[in-house]
Design a protein around this motif. Structure first.
Motif, PDB file in Angstrom:
ATOM      1  N   GLY A  43      12.170 -21.370   3.526  1.00 20.16           N
ATOM      2  CA  GLY A  43      12.253 -22.070   2.253  1.00 20.16           C
ATOM      3  C   GLY A  43      11.047 -21.780   1.378  1.00 20.16           C
ATOM      4  N   ALA A  44       9.855 -21.698   1.994  1.00 20.47           N
ATOM      5  CA  ALA A  44       8.643 -21.370   1.243  1.00 20.47           C
ATOM      6  C   ALA A  44       8.717 -19.959   0.671  1.00 20.47           C
ATOM      7  CB  ALA A  44       7.423 -21.517   2.154  1.00 20.47           C
ATOM      8  N   CYS A  45       9.255 -19.013   1.454  1.00 23.88           N
ATOM      9  CA  CYS A  45       9.427 -17.641   0.955  1.00 23.88           C
ATOM     10  C   CYS A  45      10.392 -17.605  -0.224  1.00 23.88           C
ATOM     11  CB  CYS A  45       9.939 -16.732   2.079  1.00 23.88           C
ATOM     12  SG  CYS A  45       8.711 -16.347   3.340  1.00 23.88           S
ATOM     13  N   LEU A  46      11.421 -18.429  -0.168  1.00 21.25           N
ATOM     14  CA  LEU A  46      12.344 -18.525  -1.297  1.00 21.25           C
ATOM     15  C   LEU A  46      11.611 -19.029  -2.530  1.00 21.25           C
ATOM     16  CD1 LEU A  46      15.138 -18.535  -2.629  1.00 21.25           C
ATOM     17  CD2 LEU A  46      15.532 -20.798  -1.599  1.00 21.25           C
ATOM     18  N   GLY A  47      10.748 -20.025  -2.372  1.00 21.89           N
ATOM     19  CA  GLY A  47       9.974 -20.537  -3.495  1.00 21.89           C
ATOM     20  C   GLY A  47       9.099 -19.468  -4.124  1.00 21.89           C
ATOM     21  N   LEU A  48       8.456 -18.643  -3.293  1.00 17.85           N
ATOM     22  CA  LEU A  48       7.630 -17.550  -3.801  1.00 17.85           C
ATOM     23  C   LEU A  48       8.459 -16.552  -4.612  1.00 17.85           C
ATOM     24  CD1 LEU A  48       5.428 -16.830  -0.653  1.00 17.85           C
ATOM     25  CD2 LEU A  48       4.652 -17.820  -2.815  1.00 17.85           C
ATOM     26  N   ALA A  49       9.630 -16.206  -4.085  1.00 17.36           N
ATOM     27  CA  ALA A  49      10.486 -15.239  -4.768  1.00 17.36           C
ATOM     28  C   ALA A  49      10.982 -15.792  -6.104  1.00 17.36           C
ATOM     29  CB  ALA A  49      11.662 -14.854  -3.875  1.00 17.36           C
ATOM     30  N   LEU A  50      11.355 -17.062  -6.123  1.00 19.05           N
ATOM     31  CA  LEU A  50      11.843 -17.669  -7.364  1.00 19.05           C
ATOM     32  C   LEU A  50      10.729 -17.768  -8.395  1.00 19.05           C
ATOM     33  CD1 LEU A  50      14.099 -20.475  -5.863  1.00 19.05           C
ATOM     34  CD2 LEU A  50      14.853 -18.387  -7.002  1.00 19.05           C
ATOM     35  N   TRP A  51       9.505 -18.027  -7.950  1.00 21.97           N
ATOM     36  CA  TRP A  51       8.376 -18.089  -8.880  1.00 21.97           C
ATOM     37  C   TRP A  51       8.220 -16.752  -9.600  1.00 21.97           C
ATOM     38  CZ3 TRP A  51       3.661 -16.004 -10.120  1.00 21.97           C
ATOM     39  CH2 TRP A  51       2.792 -16.798 -10.878  1.00 21.97           C
ATOM     40  N   SER A  52       8.350 -15.660  -8.861  1.00 19.30           N
ATOM     41  CA  SER A  52       8.249 -14.335  -9.469  1.00 19.30           C
ATOM     42  C   SER A  52       9.456 -14.044 -10.359  1.00 19.30           C
ATOM     43  CB  SER A  52       8.133 -13.271  -8.377  1.00 19.30           C
ATOM     44  OG  SER A  52       8.094 -11.968  -8.928  1.00 19.30           O
ATOM     45  N   LEU A  53      10.630 -14.438  -9.909  1.00 23.83           N
ATOM     46  CA  LEU A  53      11.858 -14.158 -10.651  1.00 23.83           C
ATOM     47  C   LEU A  53      11.883 -14.888 -11.990  1.00 23.83           C
ATOM     48  CD1 LEU A  53      14.538 -12.604 -10.343  1.00 23.83           C
ATOM     49  CD2 LEU A  53      15.500 -14.639  -9.276  1.00 23.83           C
TER      50      LEU A  53
ATOM     51  N   ARG B 258       0.832  -1.204   0.000  1.00 24.37           N
ATOM     52  CA  ARG B 258       0.000   0.000   0.000  1.00 24.37           C
ATOM     53  C   ARG B 258       0.868   1.257   0.000  1.00 24.37           C
ATOM     54  NH1 ARG B 258      -5.662   1.209   0.237  1.00 24.37           N
ATOM     55  NH2 ARG B 258      -5.774   3.455   0.635  1.00 24.37           N
ATOM     56  N   ALA B 259       1.946   1.246   0.802  1.00 26.18           N
ATOM     57  CA  ALA B 259       2.838   2.406   0.860  1.00 26.18           C
ATOM     58  C   ALA B 259       3.526   2.652  -0.474  1.00 26.18           C
ATOM     59  CB  ALA B 259       3.879   2.214   1.963  1.00 26.18           C
ATOM     60  N   SER B 260       3.758   1.573  -1.226  1.00 25.95           N
ATOM     61  CA  SER B 260       4.437   1.712  -2.524  1.00 25.95           C
ATOM     62  C   SER B 260       3.449   1.779  -3.687  1.00 25.95           C
ATOM     63  CB  SER B 260       5.401   0.542  -2.733  1.00 25.95           C
ATOM     64  OG  SER B 260       4.713  -0.693  -2.713  1.00 25.95           O
ATOM     65  N   ARG B 261       2.150   1.901  -3.364  1.00 22.13           N
ATOM     66  CA  ARG B 261       1.100   2.000  -4.390  1.00 22.13           C
ATOM     67  C   ARG B 261       1.121   0.810  -5.339  1.00 22.13           C
ATOM     68  NH1 ARG B 261       1.361   8.474  -5.990  1.00 22.13           N
ATOM     69  NH2 ARG B 261       0.841   9.272  -3.916  1.00 22.13           N
ATOM     70  N   ARG B 262       1.063  -0.366  -4.728  1.00 20.88           N
ATOM     71  CA  ARG B 262       0.998  -1.634  -5.450  1.00 20.88           C
ATOM     72  C   ARG B 262       2.199  -1.846  -6.364  1.00 20.88           C
ATOM     73  NH1 ARG B 262      -4.523  -3.830  -7.669  1.00 20.88           N
ATOM     74  NH2 ARG B 262      -3.186  -5.657  -7.546  1.00 20.88           N
ATOM     75  N   ALA B 263       3.375  -1.543  -5.862  1.00 15.06           N
ATOM     76  CA  ALA B 263       4.598  -1.773  -6.633  1.00 15.06           C
ATOM     77  C   ALA B 263       5.169  -3.167  -6.409  1.00 15.06           C
ATOM     78  CB  ALA B 263       5.655  -0.727  -6.252  1.00 15.06           C
ATOM     79  N   ILE B 264       4.472  -4.009  -5.630  1.00 15.07           N
ATOM     80  CA  ILE B 264       4.983  -5.334  -5.291  1.00 15.07           C
ATOM     81  C   ILE B 264       4.147  -6.393  -6.006  1.00 15.07           C
ATOM     82  CG2 ILE B 264       5.498  -6.944  -3.417  1.00 15.07           C
ATOM     83  CD1 ILE B 264       5.559  -4.572  -1.510  1.00 15.07           C
ATOM     84  N   PRO B 265       4.761  -7.264  -6.802  1.00 12.89           N
ATOM     85  CA  PRO B 265       4.009  -8.370  -7.410  1.00 12.89           C
ATOM     86  C   PRO B 265       3.356  -9.235  -6.335  1.00 12.89           C
ATOM     87  CG  PRO B 265       6.171  -8.150  -8.428  1.00 12.89           C
ATOM     88  CD  PRO B 265       6.165  -7.240  -7.242  1.00 12.89           C
ATOM     89  N   GLY B 266       2.226  -9.829  -6.666  1.00  7.62           N
ATOM     90  CA  GLY B 266       1.461 -10.575  -5.672  1.00  7.62           C
ATOM     91  C   GLY B 266       2.239 -11.687  -4.998  1.00  7.62           C
ATOM     92  N   SER B 267       3.061 -12.408  -5.741  1.00 10.13           N
ATOM     93  CA  SER B 267       3.798 -13.530  -5.155  1.00 10.13           C
ATOM     94  C   SER B 267       4.919 -13.081  -4.227  1.00 10.13           C
ATOM     95  CB  SER B 267       4.379 -14.411  -6.268  1.00 10.13           C
ATOM     96  OG  SER B 267       5.267 -13.663  -7.083  1.00 10.13           O
ATOM     97  N   LEU B 268       5.233 -11.790  -4.234  1.00 15.02           N
ATOM     98  CA  LEU B 268       6.303 -11.280  -3.370  1.00 15.02           C
ATOM     99  C   LEU B 268       5.770 -10.590  -2.121  1.00 15.02           C
ATOM    100  CD1 LEU B 268       8.797  -9.780  -5.998  1.00 15.02           C
ATOM    101  CD2 LEU B 268       8.891 -12.010  -4.877  1.00 15.02           C
ATOM    102  N   ILE B 269       4.458 -10.557  -1.937  1.00 13.34           N
ATOM    103  CA  ILE B 269       3.884  -9.868  -0.779  1.00 13.34           C
ATOM    104  C   ILE B 269       4.402 -10.473   0.522  1.00 13.34           C
ATOM    105  CG2 ILE B 269       1.763  -9.386   0.476  1.00 13.34           C
ATOM    106  CD1 ILE B 269       1.974  -7.664  -1.905  1.00 13.34           C
TER     107      ILE B 269
END
Length: 379
Positions: free
Chosen positions: A204-214, A41-52
C-alpha cells in the motif's frame, strides 16, 4: 496427549509484533531502495525519485522469479537480492542524496499506518480475513516452497501441503507477489505468517509513492498532492483486499500505478537516457504477479504514448521517442516474461471461459453487473 508446543500468551515478551511491523518493513524498504537505485543507475537516472522503491520492488519480483526457477538456487535468492541492493547503494545512492524528496516519504508512511492499523491496534502479530477467505494458507505454503526449492516439488512427501502446491505452483500459478514476502522473511527470520500483513501494508505504501509521482502534473502543490495520493492509495475495495489477504491485488495496484507513472515521466524533457529498462522491469513484474493476464494492464499503459503520438499527427504514426519507448518496453517485458516461464494462464483455468462454467458464482451474471459490484447473493 498435551500439545507439543505450549501456547504463548499475547503478553509474552517474545511476541513478534514489533519485529513484524518494524524490522520486516524496514528491511524490505531498504532492499527495494537498493534494487531501485541499481535499476536507476542502469537507466542513467531515468526513474523519478519517488518511484525508486516501487521499481525496486519490481526488481525483487523479477530477479526472485528468475532465481527460484532453479531448485538449487532458490534458497540463495534472498542473499542474491541483498547483493543487488548493496550494489545499488554503492553505485547510485550518492547521486540521489543530493536532492531527496520528503513529501512522498510522508505519504508512504501515512498509507502504511492506515493499512497497519487494524492489526497493530489489536496488540498482536496476526493476519486478517482468514474466516472470510482462507487463501492466506495457500500463499504461505507457496512462499515457503519458493524460498526452499523453488518450483521443484519432487522431494515433498504426499500430504495436504504437497497437494496444495501441486494444485497451484505445479500448474503455473503466478508467484511474483510472494517473492518479496519470502525474501524479507528469510533475511529477518520472521515467520511469513506474522510478516504477511506488514507486507500488504508495504505494498500500500508503494502504491502511495507511485500515485504521488503520477499526480505531479495534475497537482503542482506538494502538500495537496500528498493528500490526494494518501486518499487514493486506500480505496475501500483495495483496503478490503488487504483485510482478506488479497496479495496479488495489492501488488498489482502498486505496479500498475508505477508503470503508468514511469510512462508519464519518460516523456519529460529532463529524462533522456534509458527509460525502457525500468518500464520493462515493472511490466515483467506485473506479468510475474498476474500471469500473462497482466497484459490487460500493460498493453494499454504502454500504448498510451503511441495513441498520443497518433492524435498529434492526424492519425499518422511517425517514429519518435514515445513510440520507441513504448514498443521497446513491451518487447523487453515480453522477453523477460518468456525467461520467467510465464504461461497464458494456470493449467485448468481455461474452462472458466466457457459460458456454461460458473466457477465460484451461484448463477450466471447479468449484463447490468458489468457496471459495478453486486454485493448480494455471492461473496
Amino acid at each position: 496427549m498435551p500439545p507439543r508446543y505450549p501456547a504463548r500468551r499475547p503478553s509474552d515478551p517474545s511476541d513478534p509484533l514489533i519485529g513484524a511491523w518494524l524490522t520486516f518493513p524496514l528491511l524490505l524498504a531498504a532492499l527495494a531502495l537498493g534494487c531501485g537505485l541499481l535499476a536507476d543507475r542502469a537507466s542513467r537516472r531515468a526513474i523519478p525519485g519517488s518511484l525508486i522503491v516501487p521499481v525496486g520492488l519490481a526488481v525483487i519480483v523479477v530477479a526472485g522469479d528468475l532465481l527460484t526457477r532453479w531448485a538449487d538456487a532458490a534458497s540463495l535468492t534472498p542473499w542474491a537480492l541483498v547483493a543487488l541492493a548493496v550494489a545499488g547503494f554503492v553505485l547510485g545512492l550518492r547521486d540521489r542524496l543530493r536532492a531527496p524528496e520528503w513529501s512522498p516519504v510522508a505519504v508512504a508512511l501515512s498509507v502504511f499506518a492506515v493499512y497497519a492499523a487494524p492489526i497493530v491496534l489489536s496488540g498482536e502479530a496476526t493476519f486478517a480475513g482468514y474466516v472470510t477467505l482462507d487463501d492466506t494458507a495457500t500463499w504461505l505454503a507457496i512462499t515457503d516452497q519458493l524460498m526452499d526449492r523453488g518450483h521443484d516439488l519432487s522431494q515433498l512427501p504426499p500430504s495436504s501441503h504437497e497437494a496444495t502446491l501441486a494444485f497451484t505452483l505445479a500448474k503455473g500459478y503466478p508467484v511474483g507477489s510472494f517473492l518479496p514476502l519470502g525474501t524479507g522473511a528469510s533475511i529477518t527470520g520472521i515467520d511469513p505468517a506474522w510478516a504477511f500483513q506488514p507486507y500488504l501494508a508495504f505494498l500500500g505504501a508503494c502504491l502511495g509513492l507511485a500515485l504521488w509521482s503520477l499526480l505531479r502534473p495534475l497537482v503542482p502543490s506538494s502538500g495537496l498532492r500528498g493528500l490526494c495520493a494518501f486518499i487514493a492509495a486506500q480505496p475501500a475495495l483495495l483496503f478490503g483486499y488487504a483485510l482478506w489477504g488479497g496479495v496479488k491485488e495489492l501488488i498489482a495496484a502498486a505496479l500498475i500505478a508505477t508503470l503508468a507513472a514511469l510512462v508519464r515521466s519518460g516523456r519529460a524533457e529532463d529524462i533522456r537516457e534509458r527509460p525502457v529498462i525500468p518500464l520493462a522491469i515493472v511490466a515483467a513484474a506485473l506479468l510475474s504477479a498476474l500471469s500473462a493476464g497482466g497484459l490487460v494492464w500493460v498493453v494499454p499503459i504502454l500504448a498510451a504514448p503511441i495513441a498520443v503520438r497518433l492524435a498529434g499527427h492526424g492519425g499518422e504514426l511517425r517514429p519518435g521517442r514515445p513510440v520507441v519507448i513504448a514498443v521497446g518496453a513491451l518487447a523487453a517485458s515480453c522477453v523477460l516474461a518468456l525467461a520467467l516461464g510465464i504461461r497464458p494462464a494456470p493449467k485448468g483455468a481455461f474452462g472458466l471461459v466457457d459460458g456454461e462454467v460458473l466457477g465460484n458464482l451461484i448463477g450466471p451474471l447479468s449484463p447490468l453487473q458489468v457496471a459495478g459490484v453486486w454485493p448480494s447473493g455471492d461473496f
